[in-house]
Design an enzyme around this catalytic site. Structure first.
Site, PDB file in Angstrom:
ATOM      1  N   LYS A 199       0.831  -1.225   0.000  1.00 48.41           N
ATOM      2  CA  LYS A 199       0.000   0.000   0.000  1.00 48.41           C
ATOM      3  C   LYS A 199       0.856   1.261   0.000  1.00 48.41           C
ATOM      4  CE  LYS A 199      -2.295  -0.568   3.845  1.00 48.41           C
ATOM      5  NZ  LYS A 199      -1.895  -1.883   4.318  1.00 48.41           N
ATOM      6  N   ARG A 242      -9.795   1.872   9.268  1.00 48.44           N
ATOM      7  CA  ARG A 242      -9.450   0.496   9.603  1.00 48.44           C
ATOM      8  C   ARG A 242     -10.551  -0.197  10.388  1.00 48.44           C
ATOM      9  NH1 ARG A 242      -3.465   0.948   9.382  1.00 48.44           N
ATOM     10  NH2 ARG A 242      -2.458  -0.906  10.156  1.00 48.44           N
ATOM     11  N   ARG A 275      10.943  -6.881   5.166  1.00 48.97           N
ATOM     12  CA  ARG A 275      10.782  -5.424   4.973  1.00 48.97           C
ATOM     13  C   ARG A 275      11.732  -4.638   5.876  1.00 48.97           C
ATOM     14  NH1 ARG A 275       4.875  -2.856   5.292  1.00 48.97           N
ATOM     15  NH2 ARG A 275       4.863  -3.530   7.464  1.00 48.97           N
ATOM     16  N   ARG A 301      11.037  -2.397  11.197  1.00 49.26           N
ATOM     17  CA  ARG A 301      10.057  -1.733  12.054  1.00 49.26           C
ATOM     18  C   ARG A 301       9.874  -2.519  13.345  1.00 49.26           C
ATOM     19  NH1 ARG A 301       4.799  -0.221   8.444  1.00 49.26           N
ATOM     20  NH2 ARG A 301       3.774  -1.063  10.292  1.00 49.26           N
ATOM     21  N   ARG A 341      -1.910  -8.291  13.579  1.00 42.15           N
ATOM     22  CA  ARG A 341      -2.384  -7.241  12.659  1.00 42.15           C
ATOM     23  C   ARG A 341      -3.182  -7.854  11.512  1.00 42.15           C
ATOM     24  NH1 ARG A 341       3.379  -5.373  11.915  1.00 42.15           N
ATOM     25  NH2 ARG A 341       2.749  -3.975  10.270  1.00 42.15           N
TER      26      ARG A 341
END
Ligand code: AMP
Length: 224
Positions: A21, A96, A133, A165, A176
């Site tokens: 995204k 969300r 990532r 992260r 999540r």
């Protein structure tokens, strides 16, 4: 429709964590000359800057939980009132939850969103992507172990440290994804029912996906 369109373009992008995204949102926002509004980026900036908001959000974020709807709606309402957002916007990571979606429609009106994009990537692929990532701790630029910055985990854009992260741990990612399936994915129905949803396959070359997305958005905006 191109970057010099006169009407503001108002878009929302949905997709699981790791669907790409952020990468696609940056390309689209730059193409249409609109504000890229990522609640995750805004919260991470607040954590970095050590603001009151950042202090409230950090623990919740690291645990893979959602920050409260009231807090997020306050941030979004302020952000949408800023001058750059008057040219249009692309919301990334928001809404969300059903309460956030209702709050958004309360702010922008029932006809205040032009299109929603659903970037579709299967769960096993996103889990693999998130574990590799890496992000710039300063500007948020996204990299991966397979696509690192040119020099020694230093961001190509700003020279910041490129790191994993804090919430990209396996435990947090699984939480999540459950939240996404339970709270966020059902929001797609409203956009589908209102003829506003574009579904795009998010597996493949990011540049090719961006080109497809722009073609689809252009065609739908021209038809509206
Ligand atoms: P993201 O970068 O969109 O994956 O967001 C990272 C984290 O920030 C999420 O796991 C949440 O803890 C928090 N967050 C971001 N956007 C929202 C939102 N719209 N509502 C609640 N929490 C959010």
């Amino acid at each position: 429709m191109s970057a010099d369109q006169t009407q503001p373009v108002r878009l929302v992008i949905f997709g699981r964590q790791g669907a790409g995204k952020g990468t696609q949102a940056k390309q689209l926002a730059s193409h249409y000359g609109i504000a890229h509004i990522s609640t995750g980026d805004m919260l991470r900036a607040a954590v970095r800057e050590g603001t009151e908001l950042g202090r409230q959000a950090k623990e919740v974020m690291d645990a893979g939980q959602l920050v409260s709807d009231d807090l997020i709606l306050g941030i979004i309402s302020d952000r949408l009132a800023e001058p750059d957002a008057q040219k249009g916007w692309l919301l990334d990571g928001f809404p969300r939850t059903p309460q956030q979606a209702e709050g958004l429609l309360g702010i922008v009106g029932d006809n205040g969103i032009d299109l929603a994009i659903n970037l579709n990537v299967p769960e096993d692929v996103v889990i693999e992507r998130i574990s590799s990532r890496r992000v710039c701790s300063n500007c948020g630029e996204i990299y991966s172990v397979n696509n690192p910055p040119t020099s020694n985990w230093t961001c190509d854009n700003c020279g910041g440290d490129v790191v994993q992260r804090d919430d990209d741990t396996e435990d947090s990612v699984r939480k999540r994804l459950v939240l996404y399936n339970e709270q966020t994915e059902p929001l797609l129905d409203w956009f589908q029912d209102n003829g506003l949803l574009i579904n795009v396959d998010g597996v493949g070359d990011p540049q090719a996906i961006a080109a497809t997305l722009i073609d689809l958005v252009d065609a739908r905006l021209a038809a509206q």
